[in-house]
Design a protein around this motif. Structure first.
Motif, PDB file in Angstrom:
ATOM      1  N   GLY A  56      24.426  39.828  28.597  1.00  8.41           N
ATOM      2  CA  GLY A  56      24.531  39.665  29.936  1.00  8.41           C
ATOM      3  C   GLY A  56      25.808  38.661  30.328  1.00  8.41           C
ATOM      4  N   GLN A  57      25.609  37.283  29.751  1.00  8.36           N
ATOM      5  CA  GLN A  57      26.770  36.382  29.852  1.00  8.36           C
ATOM      6  C   GLN A  57      28.163  36.888  29.206  1.00  8.36           C
ATOM      7  OE1 GLN A  57      25.386  31.939  29.128  1.00  8.36           O
ATOM      8  NE2 GLN A  57      23.829  33.268  27.687  1.00  8.36           N
ATOM      9  N   SER A  58      28.186  37.575  28.339  1.00 12.34           N
ATOM     10  CA  SER A  58      29.443  38.127  27.670  1.00 12.34           C
ATOM     11  C   SER A  58      29.906  39.285  28.850  1.00 12.34           C
ATOM     12  CB  SER A  58      29.011  38.904  26.371  1.00 12.34           C
ATOM     13  OG  SER A  58      28.607  37.945  25.531  1.00 12.34           O
ATOM     14  N   TYR A  59      29.237  40.032  29.487  1.00 12.75           N
ATOM     15  CA  TYR A  59      29.747  40.978  30.431  1.00 12.75           C
ATOM     16  C   TYR A  59      30.237  40.043  31.813  1.00 12.75           C
ATOM     17  CZ  TYR A  59      28.670  45.122  27.989  1.00 12.75           C
ATOM     18  OH  TYR A  59      28.278  46.170  27.188  1.00 12.75           O
ATOM     19  N   PHE A  60      29.377  39.293  31.924  1.00 16.16           N
ATOM     20  CA  PHE A  60      29.915  38.255  33.184  1.00 16.16           C
ATOM     21  C   PHE A  60      31.320  37.499  32.765  1.00 16.16           C
ATOM     22  CE2 PHE A  60      30.244  33.896  34.914  1.00 16.16           C
ATOM     23  CZ  PHE A  60      30.373  34.245  36.393  1.00 16.16           C
ATOM     24  N   LEU A  61      31.233  37.032  31.728  1.00 18.41           N
ATOM     25  CA  LEU A  61      32.649  36.108  31.179  1.00 18.41           C
ATOM     26  C   LEU A  61      33.597  36.876  31.079  1.00 18.41           C
ATOM     27  CD1 LEU A  61      30.617  33.637  28.945  1.00 18.41           C
ATOM     28  CD2 LEU A  61      31.927  32.994  31.210  1.00 18.41           C
ATOM     29  N   ARG A  62      33.664  38.155  30.661  1.00 20.40           N
ATOM     30  CA  ARG A  62      34.587  39.072  30.346  1.00 20.40           C
ATOM     31  C   ARG A  62      35.305  39.253  31.627  1.00 20.40           C
ATOM     32  NH1 ARG A  62      34.221  44.333  26.867  1.00 20.40           N
ATOM     33  NH2 ARG A  62      33.199  45.319  28.762  1.00 20.40           N
ATOM     34  N   GLY A  63      34.104  39.486  32.673  1.00 19.52           N
ATOM     35  CA  GLY A  63      34.661  39.843  34.135  1.00 19.52           C
ATOM     36  C   GLY A  63      35.223  38.719  34.500  1.00 19.52           C
ATOM     37  N   PHE A  64      34.844  37.497  34.641  1.00 18.85           N
ATOM     38  CA  PHE A  64      35.532  36.434  35.045  1.00 18.85           C
ATOM     39  C   PHE A  64      36.792  36.156  34.815  1.00 18.85           C
ATOM     40  CE2 PHE A  64      36.583  31.862  35.290  1.00 18.85           C
ATOM     41  CZ  PHE A  64      36.217  31.605  36.545  1.00 18.85           C
ATOM     42  N   HIS A  65      37.037  36.211  33.541  1.00 11.86           N
ATOM     43  CA  HIS A  65      38.328  35.873  32.895  1.00 11.86           C
ATOM     44  C   HIS A  65      39.307  37.252  33.215  1.00 11.86           C
ATOM     45  CE1 HIS A  65      37.210  31.908  31.139  1.00 11.86           C
ATOM     46  NE2 HIS A  65      36.284  32.431  30.841  1.00 11.86           N
ATOM     47  N   TYR A  66      38.763  38.330  32.908  1.00  6.42           N
ATOM     48  CA  TYR A  66      39.729  39.373  33.303  1.00  6.42           C
ATOM     49  C   TYR A  66      40.102  39.257  34.754  1.00  6.42           C
ATOM     50  CZ  TYR A  66      41.499  44.247  33.648  1.00  6.42           C
ATOM     51  OH  TYR A  66      42.108  45.247  33.610  1.00  6.42           O
ATOM     52  N   PHE A  67      39.236  38.701  35.642  1.00  5.49           N
ATOM     53  CA  PHE A  67      39.828  38.577  37.196  1.00  5.49           C
ATOM     54  C   PHE A  67      40.941  37.609  37.244  1.00  5.49           C
ATOM     55  CE2 PHE A  67      38.575  36.763  41.667  1.00  5.49           C
ATOM     56  CZ  PHE A  67      39.307  37.857  42.147  1.00  5.49           C
ATOM     57  N   GLN A  68      40.918  36.532  36.369  1.00  2.94           N
ATOM     58  CA  GLN A  68      42.148  35.593  36.825  1.00  2.94           C
ATOM     59  C   GLN A  68      43.226  36.323  36.214  1.00  2.94           C
ATOM     60  OE1 GLN A  68      40.934  32.631  38.003  1.00  2.94           O
ATOM     61  NE2 GLN A  68      38.897  33.791  37.956  1.00  2.94           N
ATOM     62  N   ILE A  69      43.149  37.320  35.203  1.00  2.00           N
ATOM     63  CA  ILE A  69      44.606  37.864  35.061  1.00  2.00           C
ATOM     64  C   ILE A  69      45.088  38.786  36.342  1.00  2.00           C
ATOM     65  CG2 ILE A  69      45.758  39.269  33.498  1.00  2.00           C
ATOM     66  CD1 ILE A  69      43.554  38.403  31.262  1.00  2.00           C
ATOM     67  N   ILE A  70      44.031  39.825  36.717  1.00  2.00           N
ATOM     68  CA  ILE A  70      44.578  40.789  37.519  1.00  2.00           C
ATOM     69  C   ILE A  70      44.964  40.220  38.906  1.00  2.00           C
ATOM     70  CG2 ILE A  70      43.467  42.696  36.218  1.00  2.00           C
ATOM     71  CD1 ILE A  70      41.368  42.732  38.460  1.00  2.00           C
ATOM     72  N   ARG A  71      44.148  39.214  39.290  1.00  2.00           N
ATOM     73  CA  ARG A  71      44.379  38.558  40.697  1.00  2.00           C
ATOM     74  C   ARG A  71      45.753  37.971  40.789  1.00  2.00           C
ATOM     75  NH1 ARG A  71      40.983  32.963  41.425  1.00  2.00           N
ATOM     76  NH2 ARG A  71      41.394  33.500  43.481  1.00  2.00           N
ATOM     77  N   ARG A  72      46.562  37.624  39.544  1.00  2.00           N
ATOM     78  CA  ARG A  72      47.820  37.077  39.764  1.00  2.00           C
ATOM     79  C   ARG A  72      48.866  38.224  39.383  1.00  2.00           C
ATOM     80  NH1 ARG A  72      44.212  33.325  38.015  1.00  2.00           N
ATOM     81  NH2 ARG A  72      44.731  30.918  38.788  1.00  2.00           N
ATOM     82  N   TYR A  73      48.392  39.018  38.457  1.00  2.00           N
ATOM     83  CA  TYR A  73      49.532  39.922  37.562  1.00  2.00           C
ATOM     84  C   TYR A  73      49.293  41.312  38.063  1.00  2.00           C
ATOM     85  CZ  TYR A  73      51.039  36.176  34.510  1.00  2.00           C
ATOM     86  OH  TYR A  73      51.610  34.998  34.226  1.00  2.00           O
ATOM     87  N   GLY A  74      48.270  41.636  38.672  1.00  2.00           N
ATOM     88  CA  GLY A  74      47.920  42.976  39.169  1.00  2.00           C
ATOM     89  C   GLY A  74      47.311  43.831  38.041  1.00  2.00           C
TER      90      GLY A  74
END
Length: 615
Positions: free
Chosen positions: A165-183
């Motif tokens: 569960g933590q792995s899926y959450f952290l993958r989502g959190f960090h991926y969001f940092q990418i797409i909110r800036r680069y699309g």
């Protein structure tokens, strides 16, 4: 892209090689460690998860943590000197291949530097790639786990589910940092070799968000509602639900929907389908957050969100960077001073100051927008005493002319320093102007400066925090999504709340009245109050810059707008309060700046992957 990912992988190897206690985090054969040696044991597997956890950016890491100080890129603050990147790179629009701090995350090769005491050099995006690789390695190898501890108070199934569960959450959190800036960005759902072919068709922002939401749904299923005392601060079901709501709100926003808001157009229409999803996700998070042990501070405790005499995690923080020695001023000294403490009190030249634009967001104590003519005619706002009868958050978060800069603490030795004087000829005005700096007439307070945080008093024992998502934001996300999907007073399915009621919960906590009925007559009118409430409640929490972008308002407010400072002077024995444009404090923002540019070195080796518009 292959070259880039290879660089990121080598950076990961270099970072872990220097840490003897975490060598097991890299399972590459070059280090002579097999995956079985890492992933058969619970504690070593949890160590890989925790690496991704510690890569959540900590905004109060050190004196000079300005790696993502993006308030000065928006209209809420002004960088005080032209020699620093926020002025001559960010605010001049020269972004391509700049490799400067916030804009350099895609190519920053010192992403592992946080383990060498230089966290301020690493950006959220560069950290995100390392974190995603870590949790992907866990998800690919979790079935090898056979050695479980018995002393943690959880069953083997619970321990395994928590890691997944933590792995899926952290993958989502960090991926969001990418797409909110680069699309839209390649969906990184596995570990990659240096020979992997990344030359693929670029997914849309919505497609990337859908993938991210699937990860968060998995996380919600497997994370605990609440952790035991030994694991406080880890992601919970509420953490995943709140992040899901934020992700869906972004996906609903005008910028992220070019089909209905074409590039270069002034159209700012929301995607109502995703607004409905965001509102319902926020409702689920609101319904569940008390069970996770979260609650809002009352106004007398408001600043406990950012500094406290008590170590631990703020009860309002739904997502918070892990604690470290750098959040404890007993060991790190003056964390946060580099950006936010005035230079005369021991800060750095680069600190940003609140703008008049920001001060004007704070309503009167009676709930009037100060630009509303009725605010003056009703007697709610007095232009001759502009800081009186205002939203309590104004004087809590910002120091204004006439304030005691030391709040009753011992005098710094110069009586002129104590009382903030922003008038020409006043001590503070003269100090700033003589240093050839921009001077807005305001200083930071509440969120970045605890009592005695100055070179004279040097107050210690204040633990520093900076939540990524807190309870108040959850209500604001709900209000925005609900308004777009159901209007100001429509009840969201699965909730008893309306958009207006959610906004009032945030306002009432700040001892502000309910939003005036005249401001909630329809969706368009109420949207203005939602945007304003976010600007006030989330002031200097690194949201404003991204909010303006996703709303497609940056070009209008930054590129075509004006940055103001206070203009306070004595005329005929009376103090007159006005505002003035800060000469040279420009923001260059064109249509292309809504998305960060992907570096030329990456695009040169791509054929199908598309650059962001305008670059």
């Amino acid at each position: 892209m292959k070259r880039y990912y290879k660089t990121m992988l080598l950076t990961f190897l270099a970072a872990t090689a220097f840490i003897s206690c975490e060598d097991y985090l890299d399972v590459n054969p070059e280090l002579g460690i097999s995956s079985e040696e890492v992933f058969t044991d619970y504690f070593s597997t949890r160590g890989v998860v925790d690496r991704a956890n510690f890569l959540i950016h900590n905004y109060v890491y050190s004196d000079t943590d300005w790696s993502s100080e993006i308030g000065v890129m928006s209209d809420e603050c002004q960088v005080t000197h032209t020699k620093f990147p926020p002025h001559w790179i960010y605010n001049t629009g020269v972004w391509m291949n700049s490799n400067a701090r916030e804009l350099g995350g895609m190519t920053n090769e010192s992403a592992g530097a946080e383990y060498h005491g230089n966290d301020h050099q690493a950006e959220p995006v560069s950290k995100a790639f390392l974190a995603i690789r870590s949790v992907n390695s866990v998800l690919e190898n979790i079935d090898q786990l056979i050695e479980y501890p018995t002393e943690l108070g959880y069953s083997q199934k619970e321990l395994k589910d928590q890691l997944v569960g933590q792995s899926y959450f952290l993958r989502g959190f960090h991926y969001f940092q990418i797409i909110r800036r680069y699309g839209g960005f390649p969906i990184m759902n596995k570990t990659y070799s240096t020979t992997h072919d990344f030359d693929e068709i670029r997914p849309t922002y919505i497609q990337s968000s859908d993938s991210l939401v699937k990860d968060l749904d998995r996380a919600i299923q497997m994370l605990p509602e609440k952790w035991n005392d030994q694991n406080l601060g880890r992601a919970t079901k509420t953490s995943a639900r709140a992040l899901k709501a934020m992700v869906l709100l972004y996906a609903a926003s005008p910028l992220m929907n070019p089909d209905i808001n074409p590039y270069g157009s002034s159209s700012r229409t929301y995607n109502t389908t995703y607004a409905e999803k965001a509102a319902q996700a926020a409702a689920e998070a609101i319904n569940g957050y008390p069970a996770g042990g979260y609650e809002m501070f009352n106004m007398s405790e408001y600043t406990e969100n950012w500094y406290s005499r008590t170590s631990g995690f703020p009860k309002e923080a739904i997502i918070q960077a892990p604690l470290s020695r750098h959040t404890d001023p007993n060991t790190s000294g003056r964390a946060g001073q580099g950006w936010f403490l005035p230079q005369f009190a021991g800060g750095w030249l680069i600190e940003g100051q609140p703008t008049q634009n920001a001060v004007d967001w704070f309503e009167t104590a009676d709930g009037y927008d100060i630009n509303d003519p009725e605010a003056i005619s009703s007697g709610s706002f007095d232009p001759n005493a502009p800081y009186d009868n205002r939203d309590p958050r104004l004087r809590t978060l910002i120091s204004v002319h006439g304030d005691d800069m030391f709040e009753g603490l011992p005098n710094p030795g110069n009586n002129n320093i104590r009382i903030f004087d922003a008038r020409p000829g006043g001590w503070h005005y003269n100090f700033e102007v003589n240093k050839n700096k921009f001077f807005t007439g305001y200083y930071h307070k509440g969120k970045h400066k605890w009592p005695g945080n100055d070179k004279w008093n040097r107050s210690r024992g204040w633990y520093r925090y900076f939540p990524h998502i807190r309870v108040a934001q959850l209500y604001l996300d709900f209000a925005e999504a609900a308004n777009e999907a159901y209007g100001p007073n429509g009840v969201v399915p699965g909730s008893s709340l309306t958009a207006v009621q959610a906004l009032n919960i945030v306002r009432n906590r700040a001892n502000m009245p309910n939003v005036l009925a005249k401001y909630a007559t329809d969706k368009d009118e109420f949207r203005k109050r939602i945007y304003n409430e976010r600007a006030v409640e989330l002031f200097q929490e690194f949201h404003r810059w991204h909010d303006l972008r996703r709303w497609k308002l940056s070009k209008e407010i930054l590129g075509e707008g004006t940055i103001y400072g206070a203009d306070i002077k004595d005329i005929g024995g009376q103090t007159v309060y006005e505002k003035k444009a800060l000469q040279g404090a420009v923001r260059v923002f064109e249509d292309k700046h809504y998305w960060y540019p992907i570096p030329t070195s990456v695009m040169d080796i791509m054929s199908q992957f598309e650059q962001n518009p305008g670059w």
